[in-house]
Each structure stands twice: as structure tokens, then as C-alpha cells.
Motif scaffolding. Structure first.
Motif, short mmCIF file in Angstrom:
data_model
loop_
_atom_site.label_atom_id
_atom_site.label_comp_id
_atom_site.label_asym_id
_atom_site.label_seq_id
_atom_site.Cartn_x
_atom_site.Cartn_y
_atom_site.Cartn_z
N ARG A 242 13.99 -7.58 0.95
CA ARG A 242 14.18 -6.86 -0.31
C ARG A 242 12.87 -6.84 -1.10
N ARG A 243 12.22 -7.99 -1.21
CA ARG A 243 10.95 -8.07 -1.94
C ARG A 243 9.85 -7.30 -1.21
N TRP A 244 9.82 -7.42 0.14
CA TRP A 244 8.82 -6.73 0.96
C TRP A 244 8.94 -5.22 0.79
N LYS A 245 10.16 -4.69 0.89
CA LYS A 245 10.37 -3.24 0.77
C LYS A 245 9.94 -2.73 -0.61
N ALA A 246 10.34 -3.44 -1.66
CA ALA A 246 9.96 -3.02 -3.02
C ALA A 246 8.45 -2.98 -3.18
N ALA A 247 7.75 -4.00 -2.70
CA ALA A 247 6.29 -4.03 -2.80
C ALA A 247 5.65 -2.96 -1.92
N PHE A 248 6.18 -2.75 -0.72
CA PHE A 248 5.64 -1.73 0.18
C PHE A 248 5.80 -0.34 -0.44
N ASP A 249 6.99 -0.03 -0.91
CA ASP A 249 7.25 1.30 -1.48
C ASP A 249 6.44 1.55 -2.74
N ASP A 250 6.12 0.49 -3.49
CA ASP A 250 5.31 0.62 -4.70
C ASP A 250 3.81 0.50 -4.42
N HIS A 251 3.45 0.26 -3.16
CA HIS A 251 2.05 0.17 -2.71
C HIS A 251 1.28 -0.92 -3.48
N ARG A 252 1.92 -2.10 -3.54
CA ARG A 252 1.34 -3.24 -4.26
C ARG A 252 0.86 -4.27 -3.24
N ALA A 253 -0.36 -4.09 -2.76
CA ALA A 253 -0.92 -4.93 -1.70
C ALA A 253 -0.98 -6.40 -2.11
N ASP A 254 -1.28 -6.70 -3.38
CA ASP A 254 -1.34 -8.09 -3.82
C ASP A 254 0.03 -8.75 -3.74
N VAL A 255 1.07 -8.03 -4.14
CA VAL A 255 2.43 -8.56 -4.06
C VAL A 255 2.84 -8.74 -2.61
N MET A 256 2.47 -7.77 -1.77
CA MET A 256 2.77 -7.87 -0.33
C MET A 256 2.12 -9.14 0.24
N ALA A 257 0.85 -9.32 -0.03
CA ALA A 257 0.13 -10.47 0.52
C ALA A 257 0.74 -11.79 0.06
#
Length: 126
Positions: free
Chosen positions: A15-30
Motif C-alpha cells: 500500500r505504501r509502495w504503490k502510493a509512493a510509486f504513483d506519486d513519483h516520490r523516490a525518497d519515500v520509495m527508498a
């Protein structure tokens, strides 16, 4: 948050990964990854570490989104979990890449992080 997400680390992290991926937030992804995580994305090489993961996601085109399908998960005690998910990456041009996503998760300081990430493209015939 549904009971499924609250009790299932795989669903919580996805859930967190998808939200960060769709919002293009590389820092949150990392930040979803362990500091020494192993990562096998679409590239030919396995990369390691949070900074390498950040670089990988910074290179993903902003138009791409992730669509989650079936999720299968397991737990090994209180500190380890993992599973598989069907994911299709898409962009507005019609490009689509269906994959099987495999994760191994580890709880660090009370938070689930991705220790190992692997995608493999799915094909109709093999």
C-alpha cells in the motif's frame, strides 16, 4: 486501514509502495527499503542499498503507475514476512508491463522494510 492491511505486512508495505510509486516520490520509495536491501528491477543488474534504490526510482518516468492484482503473503514469526504480488506497470501511452513482484520483509525498529525486491515480467507462453 482495513484489518487485512493492519495484520498483513505484505499488504501494508505494498500500500505504501504503490502510493509512493504513483506519486513519483523516490525518497519515500527508498525509505521503504532496508539500508542494505537487494533489489532486482527491470535492469540487468542487482543493486544494493537504499541510495541505489532511490536512484533507480528517480529514473522511472513520471507518467508510470503501478496497478496491484492478487497478493499472496506469508509470515515467519514476528520479524520476517514476504510474498508475491501481481503488478502491472502502466503509462498513458498504452505501455504496460505485467510482472510478478516478490518481496522479503523484515521488521526494523517496529516498521516493516523491504529486504529483498525482485520483479519478473510475465509472458503468455513459456
Amino acid at each position: 486501514m482495513s484489518a487485512d492491511v493492519a495484520n498483513d505486512p505484505m499488504r501494508e508495505v505494498l500500500r505504501r509502495w504503490k502510493a509512493a510509486f504513483d506519486d513519483h516520490r523516490a525518497d519515500v520509495m527508498a525509505d521503504l527499503f532496508a539500508s542494505d536491501a537487494l533489489f532486482q528491477g527491470f535492469g540487468p543488474e542487482v543493486i544494493s542499498g537504499r541510495e541505489a534504490v532511490r536512484g533507480y526510482y528517480e529514473a522511472v518516468p513520471d507518467s508510470r503507475t503501478a496497478h496491484l492484482g492478487d497478493v499472496h503473503s506469508y509470515r515467519i514469526g514476528e520479524e520476517l514476512a514476504g510474498g508475491f504480488a501481481d503488478v502491472t506497470f502502466r503509462d498513458p501511452t498504452g505501455w504496460a508491463a505485467p510482472v510478478h513482484l516478490s518481496l522479503v520483509l523484515q521488521r526494523e525498529c517496529g516498521r516493516w522494510r523491504i529486504r529483498q525486491y525482485h520483479v519478473s515480467r510475465t509472458v503468455a507462453d513459456h
